[in-house]
Design an enzyme around this catalytic site. Structure first.
Site, PDB file in Angstrom:
ATOM      1  N   MET A   1       0.860  -1.194   0.000  1.00 25.60           N
ATOM      2  CA  MET A   1       0.000   0.000   0.000  1.00 25.60           C
ATOM      3  C   MET A   1       0.880   1.223   0.000  1.00 25.60           C
ATOM      4  N   HIS A   2       0.562   2.167  -0.844  1.00 27.58           N
ATOM      5  CA  HIS A   2       1.301   3.421  -0.783  1.00 27.58           C
ATOM      6  C   HIS A   2       0.675   4.260   0.313  1.00 27.58           C
TER       7      HIS A   2
ATOM      8  N   GLU B   1      -1.982  -3.819 -12.208  1.00 27.93           N
ATOM      9  CA  GLU B   1      -2.710  -2.545 -12.014  1.00 27.93           C
ATOM     10  C   GLU B   1      -2.432  -1.510 -13.122  1.00 27.93           C
TER      11      GLU B   1
ATOM     12  N   TYR C   1       0.517  -0.621 -14.371  1.00 27.62           N
ATOM     13  CA  TYR C   1       1.812   0.073 -14.305  1.00 27.62           C
ATOM     14  C   TYR C   1       2.728  -0.406 -15.440  1.00 27.62           C
TER      15      TYR C   1
ATOM     16  N   ARG D   1       3.816  -9.747  -8.948  1.00 31.18           N
ATOM     17  CA  ARG D   1       2.380  -9.401  -8.919  1.00 31.18           C
ATOM     18  C   ARG D   1       1.892  -9.416 -10.347  1.00 31.18           C
TER      19      ARG D   1
ATOM     20  N   HIS E   1      -5.827   0.515 -13.002  1.00 25.71           N
ATOM     21  CA  HIS E   1      -6.447   1.670 -12.342  1.00 25.71           C
ATOM     22  C   HIS E   1      -7.499   2.310 -13.238  1.00 25.71           C
TER      23      HIS E   1
ATOM     24  N   GLN F   1     -12.196   5.406   2.775  1.00 27.30           N
ATOM     25  CA  GLN F   1     -12.292   6.817   3.132  1.00 27.30           C
ATOM     26  C   GLN F   1     -11.005   7.423   3.694  1.00 27.30           C
TER      27      GLN F   1
ATOM     28  N   ARG G   1     -28.663  21.232  -5.097  1.00 25.19           N
ATOM     29  CA  ARG G   1     -28.726  22.630  -5.517  1.00 25.19           C
ATOM     30  C   ARG G   1     -27.447  23.056  -6.239  1.00 25.19           C
TER      31      ARG G   1
HETATM   32  P1  FAD Z   1     -24.065   9.342  16.093  1.00 21.27           P
HETATM   33  O1  FAD Z   1     -23.686   8.177  15.311  1.00 21.27           O
HETATM   34  O2  FAD Z   1     -25.246  10.126  15.653  1.00 21.27           O
HETATM   35  O3  FAD Z   1     -24.300   8.860  17.604  1.00 21.27           O
HETATM   36  C1  FAD Z   1     -24.863   9.685  18.601  1.00 21.27           C
HETATM   37  C2  FAD Z   1     -25.451   8.804  19.686  1.00 21.27           C
HETATM   38  O4  FAD Z   1     -25.822   9.620  20.793  1.00 21.27           O
HETATM   39  C3  FAD Z   1     -26.703   8.066  19.254  1.00 21.27           C
HETATM   40  O5  FAD Z   1     -26.558   6.680  19.489  1.00 21.27           O
HETATM   41  C4  FAD Z   1     -27.801   8.669  20.134  1.00 21.27           C
HETATM   42  O6  FAD Z   1     -28.779   7.702  20.494  1.00 21.27           O
HETATM   43  C5  FAD Z   1     -27.014   9.122  21.338  1.00 21.27           C
HETATM   44  N1  FAD Z   1     -27.627  10.229  22.103  1.00 21.27           N
HETATM   45  C6  FAD Z   1     -28.005  11.454  21.644  1.00 21.27           C
HETATM   46  N2  FAD Z   1     -28.481  12.215  22.678  1.00 21.27           N
HETATM   47  C7  FAD Z   1     -28.402  11.450  23.790  1.00 21.27           C
HETATM   48  C8  FAD Z   1     -28.725  11.660  25.161  1.00 21.27           C
HETATM   49  N3  FAD Z   1     -29.204  12.837  25.626  1.00 21.27           N
HETATM   50  N4  FAD Z   1     -28.529  10.646  26.025  1.00 21.27           N
HETATM   51  C9  FAD Z   1     -28.036   9.457  25.621  1.00 21.27           C
HETATM   52  N5  FAD Z   1     -27.698   9.212  24.326  1.00 21.27           N
HETATM   53  C10 FAD Z   1     -27.882  10.189  23.439  1.00 21.27           C
HETATM   54  N6  FAD Z   1     -20.114   7.885   7.600  1.00 21.27           N
HETATM   55  C11 FAD Z   1     -19.040   7.486   6.968  1.00 21.27           C
HETATM   56  O7  FAD Z   1     -17.939   7.904   7.315  1.00 21.27           O
HETATM   57  N7  FAD Z   1     -19.100   6.600   5.937  1.00 21.27           N
HETATM   58  C12 FAD Z   1     -20.268   6.104   5.518  1.00 21.27           C
HETATM   59  O8  FAD Z   1     -20.291   5.311   4.570  1.00 21.27           O
HETATM   60  C13 FAD Z   1     -21.432   6.503   6.171  1.00 21.27           C
HETATM   61  N8  FAD Z   1     -22.629   6.047   5.776  1.00 21.27           N
HETATM   62  C14 FAD Z   1     -23.737   6.460   6.419  1.00 21.27           C
HETATM   63  C15 FAD Z   1     -24.965   5.995   5.980  1.00 21.27           C
HETATM   64  C16 FAD Z   1     -26.120   6.386   6.626  1.00 21.27           C
HETATM   65  C17 FAD Z   1     -27.433   5.884   6.117  1.00 21.27           C
HETATM   66  C18 FAD Z   1     -26.040   7.262   7.739  1.00 21.27           C
HETATM   67  C19 FAD Z   1     -27.303   7.674   8.472  1.00 21.27           C
HETATM   68  C20 FAD Z   1     -24.831   7.749   8.169  1.00 21.27           C
HETATM   69  C21 FAD Z   1     -23.672   7.365   7.500  1.00 21.27           C
HETATM   70  N9  FAD Z   1     -22.431   7.846   7.864  1.00 21.27           N
HETATM   71  C22 FAD Z   1     -21.315   7.420   7.230  1.00 21.27           C
HETATM   72  C23 FAD Z   1     -22.291   8.892   8.870  1.00 21.27           C
HETATM   73  C24 FAD Z   1     -21.782   8.362  10.214  1.00 21.27           C
HETATM   74  O9  FAD Z   1     -22.583   7.293  10.635  1.00 21.27           O
HETATM   75  C25 FAD Z   1     -21.770   9.498  11.206  1.00 21.27           C
HETATM   76  O10 FAD Z   1     -20.880  10.486  10.769  1.00 21.27           O
HETATM   77  C26 FAD Z   1     -21.345   9.025  12.586  1.00 21.27           C
HETATM   78  O11 FAD Z   1     -22.216   8.043  13.061  1.00 21.27           O
HETATM   79  C27 FAD Z   1     -21.316  10.179  13.580  1.00 21.27           C
HETATM   80  O12 FAD Z   1     -20.926   9.657  14.809  1.00 21.27           O
HETATM   81  P2  FAD Z   1     -21.322  10.348  16.182  1.00 21.27           P
HETATM   82  O13 FAD Z   1     -20.819   9.447  17.238  1.00 21.27           O
HETATM   83  O14 FAD Z   1     -20.871  11.751  16.195  1.00 21.27           O
HETATM   84  O15 FAD Z   1     -22.906  10.406  16.205  1.00 21.27           O
HETATM   85  P1  NAP Z   2     -23.917  15.791   3.104  1.00 20.60           P
HETATM   86  O1  NAP Z   2     -22.947  14.887   2.465  1.00 20.60           O
HETATM   87  O2  NAP Z   2     -23.450  17.057   3.680  1.00 20.60           O
HETATM   88  O3  NAP Z   2     -25.029  16.062   2.011  1.00 20.60           O
HETATM   89  C1  NAP Z   2     -26.105  16.895   2.256  1.00 20.60           C
HETATM   90  C2  NAP Z   2     -26.864  17.164   0.946  1.00 20.60           C
HETATM   91  O4  NAP Z   2     -27.951  17.993   1.220  1.00 20.60           O
HETATM   92  C3  NAP Z   2     -26.036  17.830  -0.099  1.00 20.60           C
HETATM   93  O5  NAP Z   2     -26.353  17.221  -1.332  1.00 20.60           O
HETATM   94  C4  NAP Z   2     -26.508  19.274  -0.092  1.00 20.60           C
HETATM   95  O6  NAP Z   2     -26.369  19.660  -1.437  1.00 20.60           O
HETATM   96  C5  NAP Z   2     -27.932  19.162   0.409  1.00 20.60           C
HETATM   97  N1  NAP Z   2     -28.362  20.255   1.283  1.00 20.60           N
HETATM   98  C6  NAP Z   2     -27.676  20.836   2.296  1.00 20.60           C
HETATM   99  N2  NAP Z   2     -28.418  21.770   2.891  1.00 20.60           N
HETATM  100  C7  NAP Z   2     -29.611  21.805   2.258  1.00 20.60           C
HETATM  101  C8  NAP Z   2     -30.794  22.569   2.414  1.00 20.60           C
HETATM  102  N3  NAP Z   2     -30.897  23.504   3.354  1.00 20.60           N
HETATM  103  N4  NAP Z   2     -31.819  22.337   1.570  1.00 20.60           N
HETATM  104  C9  NAP Z   2     -31.709  21.399   0.612  1.00 20.60           C
HETATM  105  N5  NAP Z   2     -30.613  20.657   0.400  1.00 20.60           N
HETATM  106  C10 NAP Z   2     -29.582  20.849   1.229  1.00 20.60           C
HETATM  107  O7  NAP Z   2     -24.681  15.044   4.257  1.00 20.60           O
HETATM  108  P2  NAP Z   2     -25.355  13.623   4.313  1.00 20.60           P
HETATM  109  O8  NAP Z   2     -25.681  13.069   2.992  1.00 20.60           O
HETATM  110  O9  NAP Z   2     -26.475  13.810   5.277  1.00 20.60           O
HETATM  111  O10 NAP Z   2     -24.263  12.720   4.964  1.00 20.60           O
HETATM  112  C11 NAP Z   2     -23.873  12.946   6.317  1.00 20.60           C
HETATM  113  C12 NAP Z   2     -22.442  12.549   6.518  1.00 20.60           C
HETATM  114  O11 NAP Z   2     -22.327  11.143   6.410  1.00 20.60           O
HETATM  115  C13 NAP Z   2     -21.596  13.175   5.440  1.00 20.60           C
HETATM  116  O12 NAP Z   2     -20.496  13.825   6.017  1.00 20.60           O
HETATM  117  C14 NAP Z   2     -21.136  12.026   4.619  1.00 20.60           C
HETATM  118  O13 NAP Z   2     -19.786  12.179   4.238  1.00 20.60           O
HETATM  119  C15 NAP Z   2     -21.293  10.822   5.524  1.00 20.60           C
HETATM  120  N6  NAP Z   2     -21.644   9.698   4.663  1.00 20.60           N
HETATM  121  C16 NAP Z   2     -20.662   9.183   3.905  1.00 20.60           C
HETATM  122  C17 NAP Z   2     -20.952   8.173   3.027  1.00 20.60           C
HETATM  123  C18 NAP Z   2     -19.858   7.580   2.185  1.00 20.60           C
HETATM  124  O14 NAP Z   2     -20.131   6.716   1.397  1.00 20.60           O
HETATM  125  N7  NAP Z   2     -18.620   7.987   2.327  1.00 20.60           N
HETATM  126  C19 NAP Z   2     -22.245   7.692   2.915  1.00 20.60           C
HETATM  127  C20 NAP Z   2     -23.242   8.248   3.706  1.00 20.60           C
HETATM  128  C21 NAP Z   2     -22.921   9.280   4.561  1.00 20.60           C
HETATM  129  P3  NAP Z   2     -26.786  21.068  -2.035  1.00 20.60           P
HETATM  130  O15 NAP Z   2     -26.391  22.052  -0.974  1.00 20.60           O
HETATM  131  O16 NAP Z   2     -26.041  21.200  -3.316  1.00 20.60           O
HETATM  132  O17 NAP Z   2     -28.244  20.982  -2.270  1.00 20.60           O
HETATM  133 FE1  SF4 Z   3      -9.286   1.846   4.388  1.00 19.26          FE
HETATM  134 FE2  SF4 Z   3     -11.770   1.917   5.366  1.00 19.26          FE
HETATM  135 FE3  SF4 Z   3     -10.376  -0.375   5.386  1.00 19.26          FE
HETATM  136 FE4  SF4 Z   3      -9.682   1.558   7.002  1.00 19.26          FE
HETATM  137  S1  SF4 Z   3     -11.625   0.456   7.045  1.00 19.26           S
HETATM  138  S2  SF4 Z   3      -8.318   0.359   5.723  1.00 19.26           S
HETATM  139  S3  SF4 Z   3     -10.136   3.365   5.763  1.00 19.26           S
HETATM  140  S4  SF4 Z   3     -11.021   0.732   3.584  1.00 19.26           S
END
Ligand code: FAD
Ligand code: NAP
Ligand code: SF4
Length: 683
Positions: free
Chosen positions: A35-36, A174, A176, A224, A262, A349, A574
């Site tokens: 891995m690079h 890949e 290269y 490879r 790639h 990521q 948007r």
């Molecule tokens: P959260 O995961 O929101 O956790 C907060 C926790 O606090 C919850 O369990 C809640 O129940 C608890 N809580 C809140 N208030 C209280 C209270 N007063 N008392 C007790 N408990 C409380 N991120 C990626 O990096 N890659 C992805 O591919 C990706 N895919 C996603 C797909 C989906 C459908 C969704 C919804 C999210 C995805 N995310 C992804 C985003 C990622 O899950 C969030 O960025 C991450 O979970 C944030 O972590 P957090 O701990 O800050 O908050």
């Molecule tokens: P996000 O990536 O910030 O996307 C939000 C979307 O909503 C954007 O398309 C934005 O585009 C739109 N938006 C923002 N404000 C708006 C408004 N006021 N009215 C209408 N549209 C609005 O957030 P997310 O999809 O909720 O994901 C949350 C986090 O989880 C992100 O940081 C993401 O990286 C992570 N996540 C990652 C993956 C992954 O595969 N890596 C998958 C799921 C989630 P416009 O402003 O152009 O409309």
């Molecule tokens: Fe890369 Fe995601 Fe695997 Fe970590 S969990 S090595 S970031 S692919």
């Protein structure tokens, strides 16, 4: 090794068996793939690499292969890339090779020449044909220059040997330089390096022959080999077999599997790719040669790795990213501690996305990866009582690191299970791997004796006067509400309504917001009757890969067969930029391509007006439109959940905000986990 430390051998008897190479023996059938990481070019690189690789050697991996190291001035993948062209270059790796040997491991240097696949303007290649995904055109090597590039491989191998490496991996896949010589896609020469396949394979065969001659019999040479180019004018299977036999004859010790150039538009390691999706290719090669074959790509658990070897698909398995996620992968498997292995979820990521953005590699689930010298989980000298509110990725990451260091941690969540939003993410087709991260945290909470209190919504009164030295607020986010007319119409649903509450969604749907969650929503709603994302054969069909290996490059003339979505879906944003432009650098194209094939209509530059019985009223490119949809799903980002903030400010408690609760902008699990780990390491 004591029987206690061998508890996992009965579970993974094939994987954990040594491999005798005649002159040296690998401790297990495992290779850490190349891995690079960017460590090679970072300040203090010698110390950082030694720590990075040393920990992986201590973790029991059979053979480590370094990131690609250039063989000549034209070879590196970018300006300032690491090279092996002088004794000084080789000496730079001594700290690493000595450390790996001290840990009982073996290490090979990967020697790589990028050819036309490099981000600098001194490119060389067999012919002057530009790669479709790199900006510069290459200079076609003269005969003399070809000879010189071969000699540079040989010289680099000898230098690696001098620097203490146990062997080299010659990077022949890949897309290269070596791979470029092999195919008409990049090689249209008519001299002894082009034309017939025998001529085209002369370059790699000469490299292996001369490296063996120069480095002697007791030196590991891994080749490879690109077994499946996944580009239409790649090699045929007959050519691949011919090459493997010639490479074996020329003196290679092991043949490693390479899948896809790639520039191929087929995913090969992303999370959507089923586990061990390509080991059938290595299996097919295994009958053709006698030296060990190593399988690769999406092998991420010990049981999958064991099955690959037990089923006879390969003699070894290569795992690269899984060793970023957990340096102790093999050791934990050997000790029977499967639940404690932090599994790579193939998100790309923090690893590949970083590499392609010129950033130092790390790992979403293990922020210590490539940061071993700066992020350390040392035992604390002053144990504290710490409350953590929220068991999402941020709170979990904090809790296990703080508890490992010796703090007393009490973790609260209002939900009935840990995981936060990962519990939603894991339900998205193609994101099944997210289950593994939650399971890992469950095991580590038990191991480090974190006191977990679920079904407990914490109020400030629960935190005051309890003797907590620190309060960690990891309460995550709440979905952003939409401020347009009709946002409260019955056809409007939030993403949690759909993914968590499973409320019914109509046949015509508009998704507002095309971020990660908008795309996950489109994936879920368009998945319909299509195959399980874990089905290998369906994966091959969906991406047009010929599982019979009769097509050139594994793809020539094959159609990708994708079922159109039963629903009519609009995915809206948007911004005027490409829809989904903010998705991961190495995975965004996969999501966009899948949505396109399923017929999802992706619109950018959208202005939202209102929602009513007719549907969603919008303006696109100056034209007013009504999308006559049954359901509008809001995926418009999130805002921090800081409901307790005002009360906490006056409570006198020692508060830290992490994850989504600290800042919801551009929040992802990578940042949430990273922030939790760094804070826990510092208290
Ligand atoms: P959260 O995961 O929101 O956790 C907060 C926790 O606090 C919850 O369990 C809640 O129940 C608890 N809580 C809140 N208030 C209280 C209270 N007063 N008392 C007790 N408990 C409380 N991120 C990626 O990096 N890659 C992805 O591919 C990706 N895919 C996603 C797909 C989906 C459908 C969704 C919804 C999210 C995805 N995310 C992804 C985003 C990622 O899950 C969030 O960025 C991450 O979970 C944030 O972590 P957090 O701990 O800050 O908050
Ligand atoms: P996000 O990536 O910030 O996307 C939000 C979307 O909503 C954007 O398309 C934005 O585009 C739109 N938006 C923002 N404000 C708006 C408004 N006021 N009215 C209408 N549209 C609005 O957030 P997310 O999809 O909720 O994901 C949350 C986090 O989880 C992100 O940081 C993401 O990286 C992570 N996540 C990652 C993956 C992954 O595969 N890596 C998958 C799921 C989630 P416009 O402003 O152009 O409309
Ligand atoms: Fe890369 Fe995601 Fe695997 Fe970590 S969990 S090595 S970031 S692919």
């Amino acid at each position: 090794m004591s029987s206690n430390n061998d508890a996992g051998v009965s579970l993974y008897p094939n994987l954990l068996q040594p491999l005798d190479l005649g002159f040296v023996s690998l401790r297990s059938r495992t290779i850490m793939g190349s891995m690079h990481t960017g460590l090679e070019e970072s300040p203090n690189s010698a110390e950082r690499m030694a720590e990075f690789f040393g920990l992986r050697a201590r973790g029991g991996i059979g053979l480590i292969i370094t990131g690609g190291i250039g063989t000549s001035t034209s070879s590196t993948l970018g300006p300032g890339g690491a090279n092996m062209i002088s004794e000084k270059d080789a000496d730079h790796h001594r700290l690493t090779t000595e450390r790996v040997h001290d840990e009982g491991g073996l290490i090979a240097a990967q020697l790589l020449h990028g050819g036309r696949q490099s981000f600098h303007n001194q490119l060389v290649a067999p012919s002057n044909i530009k790669s479709p995904i790199y900006p510069f055109s290459p200079h076609a090597l003269t005969d003399e220059e070809v000879e010189s590039e071969i000699e540079s491989f040989v010289n680099a191998a000898a230098l690696a040997q001098y620097g203490g490496f146990d062997g080299v991996e010659i990077m022949g896949s890949e897309g290269y330089l070596i791979n470029q010589f092999l195919t008409q896609r990049a090689n249209v020469r008519d001299d002894r390096w082009g034309g017939s396949y025998e001529n085209r394979m002369r370059f790699p065969v000469e490299v292996i022959r001369r490296v063996r001659e120069r480095c002697g019999p007791n030196f590991i040479i891994v080749y490879r080999l690109s077994m499946l180019d996944l580009v239409p004018d790649g090699s045929t299977w007959e050519e691949v077999v011919l090459l493997a036999k010639a490479i074996e004859k020329a003196g290679a010790t092991i043949i490693n599997t390479g899948i896809g150039w790639h520039e191929a538009r087929i995913p090969t390691i992303a999370t959507k790719v089923p586990r061990a999706a390509f080991t059938w290719v290595s299996a097919k090669m295994k009958g053709e040669i006698k030296i060990p074959i190593c399988a690769s790509n999406r092998i991420n658990t010990p049981e999958i790795a064991e099955a690959v070897i037990a089923d006879g698909d390969a003699g070894l398995v290569s795992m690269a990213r899984p060793l970023l996620a957990d340096p102790d992968f093999v050791l934990k498997a050997r000790q029977g501690k499967r639940k404690e292995i932090n599994i790579c979820i193939a998100c790309n990521q923090a690893c590949l996305d970083h590499t392609f953005n010129g950033k130092l590699t790390s790992c979403l689930v293990n922020p210590r990866a490539c940061h071993e010298t700066e992020l350390q989980y040392k035992p604390t000298a002053s144990p504290k009582k710490i409350a953590v509110v929220g068991a999402g990725p941020a709170g979990l990451s904090f809790s296990i690191v703080a508890a490992e260091r010796g703090h007393r941690v009490i973790l609260f969540d209002s939900a009935s299970r840990i995981g936060g939003q990962f519990n939603i993410a894991k339900t998205i087709p193609g994101k099944e791997e997210f289950h593994e991260t939650i399971a890992y945290y469950e095991a580590m909470l038990i191991k480090y004796e974190v006191e977990v209190q679920l079904n407990t919504r914490v109020a400030v009164s629960d935190l005051a006067d309890q003797g907590y030295d620190q309060i960690i607020m990891a309460t995550g986010i709440q979905p952003r509400a939409l401020a347009i007319e009709g946002a409260d119409h019955e056809k409007v649903l939030g993403y949690l309504d759909v993914l968590q509450q499973h409320k019914p969604v109509g046949n015509r749907v508009a998704i507002i917001g095309a971020g990660g969650i908008g795309f996950d929503m489109a994936e879920t709603l368009s998945h319909g009757k299509t195959h399980s994302s874990l089905d290998k054969m369906a994966f091959m069909k969906e991406w047009g890969i010929d599982s019979e290996l009769q097509a050139r490059g594994g793809v020539a003339g094959r159609e990708a067969v994708v079922d159109k979505s039963d629903r009519e879906i609009f995915l809206l944003q948007r911004k005027p930029s490409k829809v989904g432009g903010g998705l991961g650098k190495t995975t965004g194209w996969i999501h966009r391509s899948t949505m396109q094939k399923r017929g999802v209509q992706m619109l950018n530059g959208v202005e939202y007006f209102s929602i009513d019985d007719e549907g969603l009223h919008i303006k696109v490119n100056g034209e007013e439109r009504v999308l006559a949809v049954d359901t509008v799903v809001i995926c418009a980002g999130q805002e921090s959940n800081r409901g307790l903030e005002n009360e906490l400010e006056t409570s006198g408690l020692n508060i830290h905000w992490i994850g989504g609760a600290s800042d919801a902008r551009e929040l992802d699990a990578k940042r949430a986990i990273n922030q939790g780990a760094y804070l826990a390491a510092s208290l």
